[in-house]
Design a protein around this motif. Structure first.
Motif, PDB file in Angstrom:
ATOM      1  N   SER A 179       0.815  -1.218   0.000  1.00 46.88           N
ATOM      2  CA  SER A 179       0.000   0.000   0.000  1.00 46.88           C
ATOM      3  C   SER A 179       0.845   1.264   0.000  1.00 46.88           C
ATOM      4  O   SER A 179       0.414   2.306  -0.488  1.00 46.88           O
ATOM      5  CB  SER A 179      -0.947   0.008   1.195  1.00 46.88           C
ATOM      6  OG  SER A 179      -0.208  -0.020   2.390  1.00 46.88           O
ATOM      7  N   SER A 180       2.074   1.184   0.554  1.00 52.53           N
ATOM      8  CA  SER A 180       2.963   2.341   0.516  1.00 52.53           C
ATOM      9  C   SER A 180       4.411   1.889   0.650  1.00 52.53           C
ATOM     10  O   SER A 180       4.687   0.824   1.199  1.00 52.53           O
ATOM     11  CB  SER A 180       2.622   3.341   1.617  1.00 52.53           C
ATOM     12  OG  SER A 180       2.965   2.819   2.869  1.00 52.53           O
ATOM     13  N   PHE A 181       5.306   2.719   0.152  1.00 52.34           N
ATOM     14  CA  PHE A 181       6.738   2.462   0.287  1.00 52.34           C
ATOM     15  C   PHE A 181       7.459   3.798   0.262  1.00 52.34           C
ATOM     16  O   PHE A 181       6.905   4.815  -0.171  1.00 52.34           O
ATOM     17  CB  PHE A 181       7.260   1.528  -0.820  1.00 52.34           C
ATOM     18  CG  PHE A 181       7.168   2.109  -2.197  1.00 52.34           C
ATOM     19  CD1 PHE A 181       8.246   2.767  -2.767  1.00 52.34           C
ATOM     20  CD2 PHE A 181       6.001   1.991  -2.940  1.00 52.34           C
ATOM     21  CE1 PHE A 181       8.159   3.306  -4.044  1.00 52.34           C
ATOM     22  CE2 PHE A 181       5.905   2.522  -4.208  1.00 52.34           C
ATOM     23  CZ  PHE A 181       6.987   3.185  -4.766  1.00 52.34           C
ATOM     24  N   ASN A 182       8.688   3.801   0.756  1.00 56.26           N
ATOM     25  CA  ASN A 182       9.481   5.030   0.786  1.00 56.26           C
ATOM     26  C   ASN A 182      10.359   5.100  -0.445  1.00 56.26           C
ATOM     27  O   ASN A 182      11.033   4.129  -0.797  1.00 56.26           O
ATOM     28  CB  ASN A 182      10.360   5.089   2.027  1.00 56.26           C
ATOM     29  CG  ASN A 182       9.601   5.523   3.247  1.00 56.26           C
ATOM     30  OD1 ASN A 182       8.553   6.140   3.124  1.00 56.26           O
ATOM     31  ND2 ASN A 182      10.112   5.221   4.411  1.00 56.26           N
ATOM     32  N   TYR A 183      10.327   6.235  -1.106  1.00 57.57           N
ATOM     33  CA  TYR A 183      11.190   6.499  -2.242  1.00 57.57           C
ATOM     34  C   TYR A 183      11.926   7.792  -1.959  1.00 57.57           C
ATOM     35  O   TYR A 183      11.306   8.851  -1.863  1.00 57.57           O
ATOM     36  CB  TYR A 183      10.379   6.605  -3.540  1.00 57.57           C
ATOM     37  CG  TYR A 183      11.219   6.912  -4.745  1.00 57.57           C
ATOM     38  CD1 TYR A 183      12.065   5.959  -5.275  1.00 57.57           C
ATOM     39  CD2 TYR A 183      11.178   8.165  -5.331  1.00 57.57           C
ATOM     40  CE1 TYR A 183      12.855   6.233  -6.376  1.00 57.57           C
ATOM     41  CE2 TYR A 183      11.956   8.456  -6.434  1.00 57.57           C
ATOM     42  CZ  TYR A 183      12.798   7.486  -6.953  1.00 57.57           C
ATOM     43  OH  TYR A 183      13.575   7.761  -8.035  1.00 57.57           O
ATOM     44  N   LEU A 184      13.246   7.702  -1.786  1.00 58.88           N
ATOM     45  CA  LEU A 184      14.079   8.858  -1.445  1.00 58.88           C
ATOM     46  C   LEU A 184      13.562   9.553  -0.190  1.00 58.88           C
ATOM     47  O   LEU A 184      13.526  10.780  -0.096  1.00 58.88           O
ATOM     48  CB  LEU A 184      14.153   9.847  -2.618  1.00 58.88           C
ATOM     49  CG  LEU A 184      14.758   9.310  -3.909  1.00 58.88           C
ATOM     50  CD1 LEU A 184      14.663  10.358  -5.003  1.00 58.88           C
ATOM     51  CD2 LEU A 184      16.192   8.887  -3.696  1.00 58.88           C
ATOM     52  N   GLY A 185      13.120   8.772   0.781  1.00 55.75           N
ATOM     53  CA  GLY A 185      12.639   9.313   2.043  1.00 55.75           C
ATOM     54  C   GLY A 185      11.231   9.864   1.998  1.00 55.75           C
ATOM     55  O   GLY A 185      10.745  10.416   2.982  1.00 55.75           O
ATOM     56  N   HIS A 186      10.569   9.738   0.880  1.00 56.48           N
ATOM     57  CA  HIS A 186       9.222  10.274   0.708  1.00 56.48           C
ATOM     58  C   HIS A 186       8.254   9.111   0.541  1.00 56.48           C
ATOM     59  O   HIS A 186       8.433   8.292  -0.352  1.00 56.48           O
ATOM     60  CB  HIS A 186       9.197  11.172  -0.536  1.00 56.48           C
ATOM     61  CG  HIS A 186       7.879  11.788  -0.826  1.00 56.48           C
ATOM     62  ND1 HIS A 186       7.372  12.837  -0.094  1.00 56.48           N
ATOM     63  CD2 HIS A 186       6.945  11.505  -1.763  1.00 56.48           C
ATOM     64  CE1 HIS A 186       6.195  13.175  -0.589  1.00 56.48           C
ATOM     65  NE2 HIS A 186       5.910  12.377  -1.592  1.00 56.48           N
ATOM     66  N   PRO A 187       7.237   9.003   1.397  1.00 55.57           N
ATOM     67  CA  PRO A 187       6.296   7.884   1.262  1.00 55.57           C
ATOM     68  C   PRO A 187       5.410   8.019   0.021  1.00 55.57           C
ATOM     69  O   PRO A 187       4.840   9.070  -0.227  1.00 55.57           O
ATOM     70  CB  PRO A 187       5.452   7.943   2.534  1.00 55.57           C
ATOM     71  CG  PRO A 187       5.769   9.205   3.207  1.00 55.57           C
ATOM     72  CD  PRO A 187       6.950   9.824   2.551  1.00 55.57           C
ATOM     73  N   ILE A 188       5.338   6.957  -0.747  1.00 52.70           N
ATOM     74  CA  ILE A 188       4.495   6.885  -1.939  1.00 52.70           C
ATOM     75  C   ILE A 188       3.400   5.868  -1.637  1.00 52.70           C
ATOM     76  O   ILE A 188       3.679   4.761  -1.210  1.00 52.70           O
ATOM     77  CB  ILE A 188       5.297   6.416  -3.174  1.00 52.70           C
ATOM     78  CG1 ILE A 188       6.549   7.253  -3.386  1.00 52.70           C
ATOM     79  CG2 ILE A 188       4.416   6.376  -4.402  1.00 52.70           C
ATOM     80  CD1 ILE A 188       6.287   8.679  -3.779  1.00 52.70           C
ATOM     81  N   THR A 189       2.140   6.250  -1.847  1.00 55.46           N
ATOM     82  CA  THR A 189       1.033   5.348  -1.551  1.00 55.46           C
ATOM     83  C   THR A 189       0.355   4.887  -2.833  1.00 55.46           C
ATOM     84  O   THR A 189       0.486   5.515  -3.876  1.00 55.46           O
ATOM     85  CB  THR A 189      -0.024   6.035  -0.658  1.00 55.46           C
ATOM     86  OG1 THR A 189      -0.606   7.101  -1.388  1.00 55.46           O
ATOM     87  CG2 THR A 189       0.585   6.548   0.630  1.00 55.46           C
ATOM     88  N   CYS A 190      -0.386   3.805  -2.703  1.00 57.35           N
ATOM     89  CA  CYS A 190      -1.111   3.293  -3.864  1.00 57.35           C
ATOM     90  C   CYS A 190      -2.309   4.173  -4.202  1.00 57.35           C
ATOM     91  O   CYS A 190      -2.888   4.062  -5.268  1.00 57.35           O
ATOM     92  CB  CYS A 190      -1.561   1.851  -3.621  1.00 57.35           C
ATOM     93  SG  CYS A 190      -2.714   1.666  -2.260  1.00 57.35           S
ATOM     94  N   PHE A 191      -2.683   5.073  -3.292  1.00 56.89           N
ATOM     95  CA  PHE A 191      -3.822   5.952  -3.519  1.00 56.89           C
ATOM     96  C   PHE A 191      -3.440   7.202  -4.304  1.00 56.89           C
ATOM     97  O   PHE A 191      -4.296   7.936  -4.775  1.00 56.89           O
ATOM     98  CB  PHE A 191      -4.473   6.360  -2.200  1.00 56.89           C
ATOM     99  CG  PHE A 191      -4.830   5.197  -1.333  1.00 56.89           C
ATOM    100  CD1 PHE A 191      -5.814   4.305  -1.728  1.00 56.89           C
ATOM    101  CD2 PHE A 191      -4.162   4.970  -0.155  1.00 56.89           C
ATOM    102  CE1 PHE A 191      -6.141   3.218  -0.947  1.00 56.89           C
ATOM    103  CE2 PHE A 191      -4.485   3.887   0.632  1.00 56.89           C
ATOM    104  CZ  PHE A 191      -5.471   3.006   0.236  1.00 56.89           C
ATOM    105  N   GLY A 192      -2.132   7.473  -4.396  1.00 61.91           N
ATOM    106  CA  GLY A 192      -1.669   8.622  -5.154  1.00 61.91           C
ATOM    107  C   GLY A 192      -1.829   9.945  -4.432  1.00 61.91           C
ATOM    108  O   GLY A 192      -1.728  10.994  -5.043  1.00 61.91           O
TER     109      GLY A 192
END
Length: 177
Positions: A12-25
């Motif tokens: 549902s979410s993961f960190n990319y470059l310290g920024h959380p990215i969610t599946c909800f956008g």
């Protein structure tokens, strides 16, 4: 969904470059992460400022340097909704009221809560609204990116600058079974 017959788990979410990215956008996860960091930091700093009875303008400088920078980290890239802005403004207003000691108070004889003007409190601290700080950050990022040579190269390149290369959006979609 699988890659080379290996099923991938749904995240549902993961960190990319310290920024959380969610599946909800949306950027609620990033905002929550920043708020959680800021609350503990502000709790420590505000106790010292209150104990020392620091001037509101000096206290605002500490807030902007140590707390607001974390609160608004990466906000330039967020899609900010009115609800997100309300959360940010709420925290910001609580801080300003604490710095100026202009808290809400209750009048028993009138059975009425009195909220001092937040505009006056902001002026006393020498601060702006959260909306203004976000706007300034976005304008800085925009003016910075406009002066980079990469942007000019992209504009000059155009779509037809690579005649022998096909892009994924140019290719027809085939489903391989």
């Amino acid at each position: 969904f699988s890659v080379r017959d290996t099923p991938l788990e749904l995240v549902s979410s993961f960190n990319y470059l310290g920024h959380p990215i969610t599946c909800f956008g949306d950027d609620w996860a990033a905002l929550r992460k920043n708020i959680d960091k800021v609350r503990s930091r502000w709790a420590l700093i505000s106790r010292v400022l209150a104990r020392e009875r620091a001037n509101p303008r000096v206290s605002a400088m500490f807030y902007k340097a140590a707390v607001q920078s974390v609160l608004l980290y990466n906000c330039e890239t967020w899609s900010i909704t009115s609800d997100m802005l309300a959360v940010l403004e709420s925290f910001h207003h609580r801080v300003v009221r604490r710095l100026t000691r202009r808290h809400a108070y209750y009048l028993r004889h009138a059975d009425l809560w009195v909220w001092p003007s937040i505009t006056a409190a902001l002026e006393e601290c020498g601060m702006y609204t959260v909306r203004e700080y976000i706007s300034r950050r976005r304008q800085y990022l925009l003016s910075y990116s406009e002066t980079r040579p990469l942007l000019a190269s992209c504009h000059q390149a155009g779509r037809g600058s690579y005649p022998n290369q096909r892009f994924w959006w140019d290719k027809p979609f085939f489903l391989v079974v």
